[in-house]
Scaffold this active site. Structure first.
Site, PDB file in Angstrom:
ATOM      1  N   ASP A  50       0.843  -1.196   0.000  1.00  0.00           N
ATOM      2  CA  ASP A  50       0.000   0.000   0.000  1.00  0.00           C
ATOM      3  C   ASP A  50       0.879   1.247   0.000  1.00  0.00           C
ATOM      4  O   ASP A  50       1.657   1.467   0.918  1.00  0.00           O
ATOM      5  CB  ASP A  50      -0.889   0.009   1.251  1.00  0.00           C
ATOM      6  CG  ASP A  50      -1.820   1.207   1.229  1.00  0.00           C
ATOM      7  OD1 ASP A  50      -2.800   1.172   0.456  1.00  0.00           O
ATOM      8  OD2 ASP A  50      -1.541   2.205   1.939  1.00  0.00           O
ATOM      9  N   TYR A  55       2.942   9.771   0.303  1.00  0.00           N
ATOM     10  CA  TYR A  55       3.970   9.180   1.182  1.00  0.00           C
ATOM     11  C   TYR A  55       5.387   9.488   0.679  1.00  0.00           C
ATOM     12  O   TYR A  55       6.360   9.288   1.395  1.00  0.00           O
ATOM     13  CB  TYR A  55       3.802   7.652   1.296  1.00  0.00           C
ATOM     14  CG  TYR A  55       2.447   7.188   1.772  1.00  0.00           C
ATOM     15  CD1 TYR A  55       1.530   8.072   2.345  1.00  0.00           C
ATOM     16  CD2 TYR A  55       2.066   5.854   1.642  1.00  0.00           C
ATOM     17  CE1 TYR A  55       0.281   7.634   2.766  1.00  0.00           C
ATOM     18  CE2 TYR A  55       0.822   5.415   2.069  1.00  0.00           C
ATOM     19  CZ  TYR A  55      -0.066   6.314   2.622  1.00  0.00           C
ATOM     20  OH  TYR A  55      -1.303   5.873   3.037  1.00  0.00           O
ATOM     21  N   LYS A  84      -2.377   6.322  -4.461  1.00  0.00           N
ATOM     22  CA  LYS A  84      -3.554   7.161  -4.174  1.00  0.00           C
ATOM     23  C   LYS A  84      -3.384   8.558  -4.756  1.00  0.00           C
ATOM     24  O   LYS A  84      -2.280   9.121  -4.735  1.00  0.00           O
ATOM     25  CB  LYS A  84      -3.764   7.266  -2.651  1.00  0.00           C
ATOM     26  CG  LYS A  84      -3.761   5.914  -1.952  1.00  0.00           C
ATOM     27  CD  LYS A  84      -4.083   5.995  -0.475  1.00  0.00           C
ATOM     28  CE  LYS A  84      -3.838   4.660   0.209  1.00  0.00           C
ATOM     29  NZ  LYS A  84      -2.498   4.503   0.778  1.00  0.00           N
ATOM     30  N   HIS A 117      -7.549   9.542  -2.329  1.00  0.00           N
ATOM     31  CA  HIS A 117      -6.991   9.440  -0.970  1.00  0.00           C
ATOM     32  C   HIS A 117      -7.943  10.001   0.096  1.00  0.00           C
ATOM     33  O   HIS A 117      -8.111   9.415   1.160  1.00  0.00           O
ATOM     34  CB  HIS A 117      -5.635  10.156  -0.931  1.00  0.00           C
ATOM     35  CG  HIS A 117      -4.721   9.679   0.149  1.00  0.00           C
ATOM     36  ND1 HIS A 117      -3.360   9.680   0.035  1.00  0.00           N
ATOM     37  CD2 HIS A 117      -4.976   9.197   1.392  1.00  0.00           C
ATOM     38  CE1 HIS A 117      -2.816   9.196   1.143  1.00  0.00           C
ATOM     39  NE2 HIS A 117      -3.780   8.906   1.979  1.00  0.00           N
TER      40      HIS A 117
HETATM   41  N1  LIG Z   1      -5.638   5.940   3.333  1.00  0.00           N
HETATM   42  C1  LIG Z   1      -5.161   6.660   4.322  1.00  0.00           C
HETATM   43  O1  LIG Z   1      -5.550   7.825   4.531  1.00  0.00           O
HETATM   44  C2  LIG Z   1      -4.126   6.063   5.232  1.00  0.00           C
HETATM   45  C3  LIG Z   1      -3.827   6.682   6.458  1.00  0.00           C
HETATM   46  C4  LIG Z   1      -2.885   6.068   7.285  1.00  0.00           C
HETATM   47  C5  LIG Z   1      -2.257   4.895   6.891  1.00  0.00           C
HETATM   48  N2  LIG Z   1      -2.533   4.334   5.685  1.00  0.00           N
HETATM   49  C6  LIG Z   1      -1.840   3.108   5.225  1.00  0.00           C
HETATM   50  O2  LIG Z   1      -1.968   2.110   6.226  1.00  0.00           O
HETATM   51  C7  LIG Z   1      -0.672   1.664   6.613  1.00  0.00           C
HETATM   52  C8  LIG Z   1      -0.693   1.158   8.048  1.00  0.00           C
HETATM   53  O3  LIG Z   1      -1.124   2.169   8.973  1.00  0.00           O
HETATM   54  P1  LIG Z   1      -0.116   2.908   9.938  1.00  0.00           P
HETATM   55  O4  LIG Z   1       1.153   3.141   9.211  1.00  0.00           O
HETATM   56  O5  LIG Z   1      -0.857   4.057  10.506  1.00  0.00           O
HETATM   57  O6  LIG Z   1       0.217   1.965  11.110  1.00  0.00           O
HETATM   58  P2  LIG Z   1      -0.170   0.547  11.756  1.00  0.00           P
HETATM   59  O7  LIG Z   1       0.030  -0.510  10.746  1.00  0.00           O
HETATM   60  O8  LIG Z   1      -1.438   0.633  12.504  1.00  0.00           O
HETATM   61  O9  LIG Z   1       0.949   0.509  12.908  1.00  0.00           O
HETATM   62  C9  LIG Z   1       2.286   0.609  12.595  1.00  0.00           C
HETATM   63  C10 LIG Z   1       3.118   0.580  13.860  1.00  0.00           C
HETATM   64  O10 LIG Z   1       2.826  -0.566  14.669  1.00  0.00           O
HETATM   65  C11 LIG Z   1       4.037  -1.092  15.169  1.00  0.00           C
HETATM   66  N3  LIG Z   1       4.086  -2.532  14.823  1.00  0.00           N
HETATM   67  C12 LIG Z   1       3.996  -3.114  13.603  1.00  0.00           C
HETATM   68  N4  LIG Z   1       4.074  -4.448  13.695  1.00  0.00           N
HETATM   69  C13 LIG Z   1       4.211  -4.723  15.025  1.00  0.00           C
HETATM   70  C14 LIG Z   1       4.348  -5.908  15.754  1.00  0.00           C
HETATM   71  N5  LIG Z   1       4.329  -7.097  15.161  1.00  0.00           N
HETATM   72  N6  LIG Z   1       4.486  -5.814  17.089  1.00  0.00           N
HETATM   73  C15 LIG Z   1       4.494  -4.622  17.727  1.00  0.00           C
HETATM   74  N7  LIG Z   1       4.381  -3.446  17.087  1.00  0.00           N
HETATM   75  C16 LIG Z   1       4.230  -3.498  15.727  1.00  0.00           C
HETATM   76  C17 LIG Z   1       5.179  -0.373  14.502  1.00  0.00           C
HETATM   77  O11 LIG Z   1       5.750   0.528  15.443  1.00  0.00           O
HETATM   78  P3  LIG Z   1       7.294   0.400  15.830  1.00  0.00           P
HETATM   79  O12 LIG Z   1       8.035   0.380  14.546  1.00  0.00           O
HETATM   80  O13 LIG Z   1       7.530   1.580  16.678  1.00  0.00           O
HETATM   81  O14 LIG Z   1       7.424  -0.911  16.560  1.00  0.00           O
HETATM   82  C18 LIG Z   1       4.568   0.438  13.408  1.00  0.00           C
HETATM   83  O15 LIG Z   1       5.124   1.703  13.219  1.00  0.00           O
HETATM   84  C19 LIG Z   1       0.212   2.876   6.337  1.00  0.00           C
HETATM   85  O16 LIG Z   1       1.588   2.571   6.321  1.00  0.00           O
HETATM   86  C20 LIG Z   1      -0.348   3.309   4.993  1.00  0.00           C
HETATM   87  O17 LIG Z   1       0.129   2.460   3.956  1.00  0.00           O
HETATM   88  C21 LIG Z   1      -3.477   4.885   4.865  1.00  0.00           C
END
Ligand SMILES: NC(=O)c1ccc[n+]([C@@H]2O[C@H](COP(=O)([O-])OP(=O)(O)OC[C@H]3O[C@@H](n4cnc5c(N)ncnc54)[C@H](OP(=O)(O)O)[C@@H]3O)[C@@H](O)[C@H]2O)c1
Length: 312
Positions: A50, A55, A84, A117
């Protein structure tokens, strides 16, 4: 298609892998980390990546994918890559060129999925300031449909849309393609039950971001809010199922028919999160042990029950 992964069918007949690798990272983290992490993710078995113009890592993601194609790990058609459309490119005449710019960065001929987006538009004014703009979302959608017709995006969808905004697209006169998905914040503290029911009723897949509690960026997240992965219920379930809280949080989404994204730049977390797909392998292992039990009586009832406990 990788038979070990769960895929979800989209309303245009294509399939999306149930677990996606998130590539958003804070701008202060070097972009080279994204290339490294994406390569690790592909090696670990992720096939859904994704990304987004916003980004600013499309080049790095493209580099990682191409390097894994070059070393024979995958073919382009094995990878499901999303990008997006950013809010400053909503004007219909800007939509296709925006996608083409993203494709140039990826060095791809197409993306598998292109999303609007956010459901609001912006523009840069004469003083160089980014301000809100008024663009009809239905006109943006028509421009997205043209991107699909041009073969630049295999599927098209939306992100951060509420029910009313989805209905606006679905009820648009002359609608050619329905959005295949709506990517929204969705996790155990905000499970989007009503929006999920609505999406399911319209055959639109809900894609969850923030499923692990987000990266808790100080800009957006109140640092005093509870840390999702420290939640005691998740912790208790993790203990019961001999999984980590992260795996429980991801599995929760897959089991309710939600495609889920997980972000990490850490090798151990990237490899851990793909274990959410382990069920199919777990069941196969169970059947093998069952067969062994029946035929050879080698497995005690006690160890059989232990195996049952680790298989979902
Ligand atoms: N469409 C939109 O508007 C939108 C908005 C936000 C995000 N997104 C997409 O969704 C993706 C995911 O969302 P997100 O980046 O907000 O975060 P997320 O996937 O909810 O959380 C990521 C954080 O969780 C921790 N983590 C990951 N695997 C883990 C594990 N196995 N054990 C413990 N901690 C773990 C990591 O922190 P640490 O590295 O500190 O351990 C990481 O930075 C984004 O990267 C992006 O591609 C889309």
């Amino acid at each position: 298609m990788n038979s070990r992964l769960q895929y979800v069918e989209l309303n245009d007949g294509r399939f999306i892998p149930g677990l996606g690798f998130g590539t958003y990272k804070p701008p202060e983290v070097p972009n080279s980390k994204t290339t490294e992490a994406t390569k690790i993710a592909i090696e670990a078995g992720y096939r859904h990546i994704d990304c987004a113009y916003a980004y600013q890592v499309e080049e790095e993601v493209g580099l990682a994918v191409r390097s894994k194609i070059a070393d024979g790990t995958v073919k382009r058609e094995d990878i499901f890559c999303t990008s997006k459309l950013w809010c400053t490119f909503h004007r219909p005449e800007l939509v296709q060129s925006s996608l083409e710019r993203s494709l140039k960065k990826f060095h791809f001929d197409y993306v598998d999925l292109y999303l609007i987006h956010y459901p609001f538009s912006m523009k840069v004014n004469e003083n160089g300031k980014t301000i809100y703009d008024h663009v009809d979302l239905c006109a943006v959608w028509e421009a997205m449909e043209k991107c699909k017709d041009a073969g630049l995006a295999k599927s098209i969808g939306v992100s951060n849309f509420n029910r009313r905004q989805l209905e606006m697209i679905l009820n648009k006169p002359g609608l050619k393609y329905k959005p295949v998905c709506n990517q929204v914040e969705c996790h155990v503290y905000h499970n989007q039950r009503k929006l999920l029911d609505f999406c399911k009723s319209k055959n639109i897949v809900l894609v969850a971001y923030g499923a692990l509690g987000t990266q808790r960026d100080k800009q957006w997240v109140d640092q005093s809010s509870p840390v999702l992965l420290d939640d005691p219920v998740l912790g208790a379930l993790a203990k019961k199922h001999k999984r980590s809280p992260a795996l429980i949080a991801l599995r929760y989404q897959l089991q309710r028919g939600v495609v889920v994204l997980a972000q990490s730049l850490k090798e151990n977390e990237i490899k851990e999160n793909i274990q959410v797909e382990r069920r199919a392998v777990g069941m196969w292992v169970l059947y093998m042990f069952f067969l062994s039990y029946i035929t050879k009586h080698l497995l005690s009832l006690h160890s059989f029950i232990n195996i049952l406990a680790i298989v979902d």
